[in-house]
Write a protein that holds these residues in place. Structure first.
Motif, PDB file in Angstrom:
ATOM      1  N   ILE A   4       0.876  -1.173   0.000  1.00 22.32           N
ATOM      2  CA  ILE A   4       0.000   0.000   0.000  1.00 22.32           C
ATOM      3  C   ILE A   4       0.911   1.220   0.000  1.00 22.32           C
ATOM      4  O   ILE A   4       1.737   1.385   0.910  1.00 22.32           O
ATOM      5  CB  ILE A   4      -0.916   0.036   1.237  1.00 22.32           C
ATOM      6  CG1 ILE A   4      -1.873  -1.159   1.244  1.00 22.32           C
ATOM      7  CG2 ILE A   4      -1.699   1.348   1.287  1.00 22.32           C
ATOM      8  CD1 ILE A   4      -2.753  -1.243   2.501  1.00 22.32           C
ATOM      9  N   SER A  78      -8.841   0.723   0.438  1.00 28.44           N
ATOM     10  CA  SER A  78      -9.614  -0.354  -0.189  1.00 28.44           C
ATOM     11  C   SER A  78      -9.954  -0.065  -1.642  1.00 28.44           C
ATOM     12  O   SER A  78     -10.378  -0.958  -2.373  1.00 28.44           O
ATOM     13  CB  SER A  78     -10.916  -0.581   0.587  1.00 28.44           C
ATOM     14  OG  SER A  78     -11.819   0.482   0.355  1.00 28.44           O
ATOM     15  N   VAL A  90      -2.470   0.439  -4.482  1.00 32.98           N
ATOM     16  CA  VAL A  90      -2.650  -0.753  -3.653  1.00 32.98           C
ATOM     17  C   VAL A  90      -2.440  -1.986  -4.523  1.00 32.98           C
ATOM     18  O   VAL A  90      -3.094  -2.136  -5.559  1.00 32.98           O
ATOM     19  CB  VAL A  90      -4.057  -0.786  -3.012  1.00 32.98           C
ATOM     20  CG1 VAL A  90      -4.222  -2.052  -2.193  1.00 32.98           C
ATOM     21  CG2 VAL A  90      -4.281   0.450  -2.152  1.00 32.98           C
ATOM     22  N   VAL A  94      -7.693  -7.319  -1.656  1.00 31.07           N
ATOM     23  CA  VAL A  94      -8.135  -6.619  -0.452  1.00 31.07           C
ATOM     24  C   VAL A  94      -9.418  -7.241   0.090  1.00 31.07           C
ATOM     25  O   VAL A  94     -10.355  -7.494  -0.660  1.00 31.07           O
ATOM     26  CB  VAL A  94      -8.370  -5.124  -0.745  1.00 31.07           C
ATOM     27  CG1 VAL A  94      -8.841  -4.401   0.507  1.00 31.07           C
ATOM     28  CG2 VAL A  94      -7.091  -4.478  -1.278  1.00 31.07           C
ATOM     29  N   ILE A 172      -4.527  -8.349   1.831  1.00 27.59           N
ATOM     30  CA  ILE A 172      -4.634  -7.112   2.608  1.00 27.59           C
ATOM     31  C   ILE A 172      -5.962  -7.145   3.360  1.00 27.59           C
ATOM     32  O   ILE A 172      -7.021  -7.214   2.741  1.00 27.59           O
ATOM     33  CB  ILE A 172      -4.572  -5.868   1.697  1.00 27.59           C
ATOM     34  CG1 ILE A 172      -3.240  -5.822   0.947  1.00 27.59           C
ATOM     35  CG2 ILE A 172      -4.755  -4.589   2.521  1.00 27.59           C
ATOM     36  CD1 ILE A 172      -3.168  -4.719  -0.103  1.00 27.59           C
ATOM     37  N   LEU A 174      -8.500  -5.224   5.907  1.00 31.14           N
ATOM     38  CA  LEU A 174      -8.854  -3.913   6.457  1.00 31.14           C
ATOM     39  C   LEU A 174     -10.041  -4.082   7.393  1.00 31.14           C
ATOM     40  O   LEU A 174     -11.118  -4.481   6.964  1.00 31.14           O
ATOM     41  CB  LEU A 174      -9.199  -2.931   5.326  1.00 31.14           C
ATOM     42  CG  LEU A 174      -8.143  -2.757   4.235  1.00 31.14           C
ATOM     43  CD1 LEU A 174      -8.656  -1.817   3.147  1.00 31.14           C
ATOM     44  CD2 LEU A 174      -6.829  -2.249   4.808  1.00 31.14           C
ATOM     45  N   SER A 201      -2.723 -13.270   6.237  1.00 32.56           N
ATOM     46  CA  SER A 201      -2.785 -12.097   5.372  1.00 32.56           C
ATOM     47  C   SER A 201      -1.434 -11.400   5.315  1.00 32.56           C
ATOM     48  O   SER A 201      -0.607 -11.525   6.213  1.00 32.56           O
ATOM     49  CB  SER A 201      -3.857 -11.123   5.863  1.00 32.56           C
ATOM     50  OG  SER A 201      -3.540 -10.626   7.140  1.00 32.56           O
TER      51      SER A 201
END
Length: 254
Positions: A4, A78, A90, A94, A172, A174, A201
């Motif tokens: 990121i 995201s 990114v 995600v 990734i 979140l 992850s």
């Protein structure tokens, strides 16, 4: 390589009212016209000059008061938001767990939403069908899984979303503080599963007001304040500066 990279990014939200959306203003605006100073549209700067670089293995806590910009930064990471200025890149698959409406249909059953949300997160239908029983057992929603999602409470929706995302292998992850909508008993049960997911992850970014949960999952922190990054560093130091005390020492002493 999972990454990121955000550089000098800003996210602005224009605030429109009925006057600013009028046909007359739209026509005059296109023609180069102007209706005095009232034609200016107010702008809210949700993020300003944000720069952060994350790589595989990073476990980052997002801390700050409500309205500090944590959720906006997660949505920028995201891909839901794009920067008004600056750059955001990114690389990696995600898995966001904060916007429960994304990838879910309130008019269909929990079982069907498991498949849909899995597809939204990049899984195949066959992969999700193989995971349905495990997800159903984890969520403890029982017969509710056969009922439309609109009959679910917020906590039940979080259970379903957590069940799906913790069954896959995101690069990734979140997480937003909205997962706190579930009851404490289920959250304790979910902690082991979340820890396993974090190990799988590549990057974790977690916004929460729970110091204990952050200490369990993260090792570094970003302190958001009025849409900017006030501090980025080791979790203990950032929490100490943010809270004014050694939070992790208090947790260790319990």
């Amino acid at each position: 390589m999972v990454s990121i990279d955000i550089e000098g990014a800003a996210v602005d939200f224009p605030i429109f009212d009925a006057k600013s959306r009028s046909l007359k203003k739209a026509v005059l605006g296109r023609a180069g016209g102007r209706i005095g100073t009232e034609s200016k549209v107010p702008i809210i700067e949700a993020l300003r000059d944000v720069t952060v670089s994350l790589r595989r293995g990073d476990r980052v806590a997002l801390v700050g008061h409500n309205g500090a910009g944590k959720s906006t930064l997660l949505r920028l990471m995201s891909g839901i938001y794009e920067p008004t200025r600056g750059r955001a890149s990114v690389v990696g698959k995600v898995a966001p767990v904060f916007d429960l409406a994304v990838g879910m249909d309130p008019e269909i059953s929990g079982f069907e939403n498991i498949l849909i949300r899995g597809l939204f997160l990049g899984m195949t239908r066959k992969q999700m069908e193989q995971r349905v029983d495990d997800i159903a057992e984890f969520t403890e929603l029982g017969d509710y899984l056969s009922m439309p999602l609109r009959t679910y409470s917020t906590g039940m929706r979080v259970r379903l979303a957590l069940g799906v995302v913790t069954s896959i292998d995101p690069e990734i992850l979140l997480l937003d503080e909205g997962i706190g909508a579930v009851d404490a008993e289920f959250l304790a049960k979910a902690r082991d599963r979340l820890n396993e997911l974090v190990e799988r992850s590549g990057i974790l970014v977690f916004a929460s007001h729970s110091d204990e949960f952050l200490a369990d999952l993260c090792d570094t922190a970003i302190w958001m304040d009025q849409g900017t990054i006030r501090e980025h560093g080791p979790l203990r130091e950032v929490l100490h500066h943010y809270k004014g005390r050694d939070v992790l020492a208090e947790i260790d002493a319990r």
